[in-house]
Design a protein around this motif. Structure first.
Motif, PDB file in Angstrom:
ATOM      1  N   VAL A   1      -8.744 -43.709  96.061  1.00 14.40           N
ATOM      2  CA  VAL A   1      -8.321 -44.982  96.637  1.00 14.40           C
ATOM      3  C   VAL A   1      -7.021 -44.747  97.385  1.00 14.40           C
ATOM      4  N   LYS A   2      -6.988 -45.139  98.650  1.00 16.87           N
ATOM      5  CA  LYS A   2      -5.813 -44.887  99.472  1.00 16.87           C
ATOM      6  C   LYS A   2      -4.623 -45.719  99.006  1.00 16.87           C
ATOM      7  N   ASN A   3      -3.450 -45.098  99.074  1.00 14.21           N
ATOM      8  CA  ASN A   3      -2.166 -45.774  98.819  1.00 14.21           C
ATOM      9  C   ASN A   3      -2.070 -46.349  97.406  1.00 14.21           C
ATOM     10  N   VAL A   4      -2.786 -45.754  96.462  1.00 12.72           N
ATOM     11  CA  VAL A   4      -2.707 -46.174  95.067  1.00 12.72           C
ATOM     12  C   VAL A   4      -2.489 -44.941  94.209  1.00 12.72           C
ATOM     13  N   GLY A   5      -1.484 -45.000  93.353  1.00 13.87           N
ATOM     14  CA  GLY A   5      -1.165 -43.887  92.478  1.00 13.87           C
ATOM     15  C   GLY A   5      -0.902 -44.359  91.063  1.00 13.87           C
ATOM     16  N   ASP A   6      -0.771 -43.418  90.147  1.00 14.00           N
ATOM     17  CA  ASP A   6      -0.495 -43.713  88.739  1.00 14.00           C
ATOM     18  C   ASP A   6       0.854 -43.132  88.364  1.00 14.00           C
ATOM     19  N   ASP A   7       1.593 -43.897  87.606  1.00 11.57           N
ATOM     20  CA  ASP A   7       2.891 -43.466  87.122  1.00 11.57           C
ATOM     21  C   ASP A   7       2.881 -43.544  85.598  1.00 11.57           C
ATOM     22  N   ALA A   8       3.526 -42.563  84.952  1.00 13.37           N
ATOM     23  CA  ALA A   8       3.511 -42.517  83.495  1.00 13.37           C
ATOM     24  C   ALA A   8       4.222 -43.713  82.878  1.00 13.37           C
ATOM     25  N   VAL A   9       5.207 -44.247  83.562  1.00 23.08           N
ATOM     26  CA  VAL A   9       6.003 -45.351  83.023  1.00 23.08           C
ATOM     27  C   VAL A   9       5.517 -46.694  83.559  1.00 23.08           C
ATOM     28  N   GLU A  10       5.415 -46.795  84.884  1.00 25.37           N
ATOM     29  CA  GLU A  10       5.093 -48.071  85.511  1.00 25.37           C
ATOM     30  C   GLU A  10       3.596 -48.336  85.622  1.00 25.37           C
ATOM     31  N   GLY A  11       2.762 -47.294  85.387  1.00 30.20           N
ATOM     32  CA  GLY A  11       1.318 -47.490  85.466  1.00 30.20           C
ATOM     33  C   GLY A  11       0.799 -47.382  86.891  1.00 30.20           C
ATOM     34  N   LYS A  12      -0.043 -48.306  87.274  1.00 28.66           N
ATOM     35  CA  LYS A  12      -0.673 -48.275  88.596  1.00 28.66           C
ATOM     36  C   LYS A  12       0.296 -48.793  89.649  1.00 28.66           C
ATOM     37  N   ILE A  13       0.506 -47.980  90.680  1.00 27.35           N
ATOM     38  CA  ILE A  13       1.458 -48.330  91.742  1.00 27.35           C
ATOM     39  C   ILE A  13       0.712 -48.315  93.070  1.00 27.35           C
ATOM     40  N   GLY A  14       0.924 -49.353  93.870  1.00 26.59           N
ATOM     41  CA  GLY A  14       0.299 -49.443  95.181  1.00 26.59           C
ATOM     42  C   GLY A  14       1.335 -49.425  96.294  1.00 26.59           C
ATOM     43  N   LYS A  15       0.952 -48.883  97.432  1.00 30.26           N
ATOM     44  CA  LYS A  15       1.822 -48.841  98.601  1.00 30.26           C
ATOM     45  C   LYS A  15       1.250 -49.730  99.689  1.00 30.26           C
ATOM     46  N   ILE A  16       2.132 -50.460 100.364  1.00 28.18           N
ATOM     47  CA  ILE A  16       1.726 -51.363 101.435  1.00 28.18           C
ATOM     48  C   ILE A  16       2.270 -50.815 102.748  1.00 28.18           C
ATOM     49  N   TYR A  17       1.442 -50.722 103.756  1.00 29.15           N
ATOM     50  CA  TYR A  17       1.854 -50.217 105.057  1.00 29.15           C
ATOM     51  C   TYR A  17       2.428 -51.358 105.891  1.00 29.15           C
ATOM     52  N   ILE A  18       3.635 -51.179 106.350  1.00 31.28           N
ATOM     53  CA  ILE A  18       4.302 -52.159 107.217  1.00 31.28           C
ATOM     54  C   ILE A  18       4.684 -51.438 108.505  1.00 31.28           C
ATOM     55  N   PRO A  19       4.223 -51.902 109.649  1.00 31.54           N
ATOM     56  CA  PRO A  19       4.555 -51.218 110.906  1.00 31.54           C
ATOM     57  C   PRO A  19       6.040 -51.374 111.248  1.00 31.54           C
ATOM     58  N   ASP A  20       6.538 -50.514 112.141  1.00 28.68           N
ATOM     59  CA  ASP A  20       7.943 -50.579 112.568  1.00 28.68           C
ATOM     60  C   ASP A  20       8.217 -51.898 113.282  1.00 28.68           C
TER      61      ASP A  20
END
Length: 315
Positions: free
Chosen positions: A255-274
């Motif tokens: 799944v794009k722009n989604v990662g796992d963190d040991a502390v915070e759990g599931k983390i997502g990234k949002i793309y914002i253009p310049d």
């Protein structure tokens, strides 16, 4: 080019999908059939096996002359019946002077004979000969427990192979969790000698033990019989290698722009253009600015009105 046949209706398509290879296979069905000649004891044995496997077994009542599992070319009809009924285990009964009350239990892989075990039936006792409380009668289709007693199942090659075949024949559906209340039957297999196994079918009686786990008592409900191992054939190396092959676990789809963190759990990234702030049109909709503009317009209008009057007076 070979012509590929496609199913013409939905019923055939559904049936082919059921038989297609799966990561988690369905429960194995048992094919029960007769040879050219059978005895009364052997007919009762096949009938009892069909009753124990009811719902997961197919029984043929006609005699079959061309089936000889241990001979070359004698397994063609057997493999054909296995493919037509979609059964991966078979029990074949035959009777002769050389091998009386003979049972051949075998397994198939991809509807080809995988391995065979030939046993003779002795000291058979049907269910009707046992007297017990009918409340203890096992339910049809319930999950059984299987107990193997004796060192022969670990040391003797014939009994070790026979143990594997019996497990596939008797265990039913493969499950991960099981409720203790649903356990109502036990198959007890005892190795009496290097080629003889005593098979008995028992019902479970649960009694109070003072703990959470109840005390269990075995009540023989039948059938019971002695099985004497006569011949057995191990699977071919190439066929065994193909049958033991396991499917790799399918990798999870990334799944794009989604990662796992040991502390915070599931983390997502949002793309914002310049954001080009200098080129953006700033719109000011505040009420104060509107009022100032409106007042400025009124003042401008008054000033123009005064200037016109002054011009008229001067003229």
């Amino acid at each position: 080019m070979l012509k590929v046949k496609t199913p013409r209706n939905h019923r055939v398509r559904r049936e082919l999908e059921k038989r297609a290879p799966k990561l988690v296979e369905n429960g194995k069905k048992t094919l029960i059939l007769h040879g050219t000649k059978t005895s009364g004891v052997l007919n009762e044995v096949l009938k009892e096996i069909y009753h124990l496997k009811k719902g997961k077994a197919v029984k043929f009542s006609r005699k079959n002359e061309n089936i000889k599992p241990f001979e070359n070319g004698g397994e063609t009809s057997l493999e054909f019946f296995s493919m037509k009924t979609d059964c991966s285990i078979f029990v074949y009964g035959s009777h002769s002077k050389k091998r009386p009350d003979n049972l051949v239990i075998g397994r198939t892989y991809d509807h080809h004979i995988y391995d065979l075990v030939e046993v003779g039936v002795e000291n058979f006792k049907p269910m009707e000969s046992f007297k017990y409380d009918k409340k203890l009668a096992p339910l049809i289709g319930s999950k059984p427990m299987i107990a193997f007693v004796g060192e022969g199942f670990e040391n003797v090659e014939e009994l070790k192979h026979f143990k594997e075949v019996l497990l596939d024949l008797l265990r039913g559906e493969v499950v991960e969790n099981l409720n203790l209340v649903g356990l109502d039957r036990v198959y007890v297999c005892t190795a009496i000698s290097s080629n003889r196994v005593f098979l008995s079918h028992c019902g479970l009686r649960l009694k109070k033990s003072g703990t959470k786990v109840p005390r269990m008592e075995l009540v023989e409900v039948g059938p019971s019989m002695d099985l004497v191992v006569r011949r057995h054939r191990l699977p071919n190396d190439s066929l065994k290698k193909a049958a033991m092959k396991t499917a790799r676990d399918q990798p999870k789809k990334k799944v794009k722009n989604v990662g796992d963190d040991a502390v915070e759990g599931k983390i997502g990234k949002i793309y914002i253009p310049d954001q080009k702030v200098g080129e953006m049109a700033v719109i000011d909709k505040s009420k104060g600015v509107k009022r100032e503009r409106r007042e400025a317009k009124l003042k401008k209008g008054d000033h123009e009105h005064v200037s016109k009057k002054q011009k008229e007076d001067s003229t």
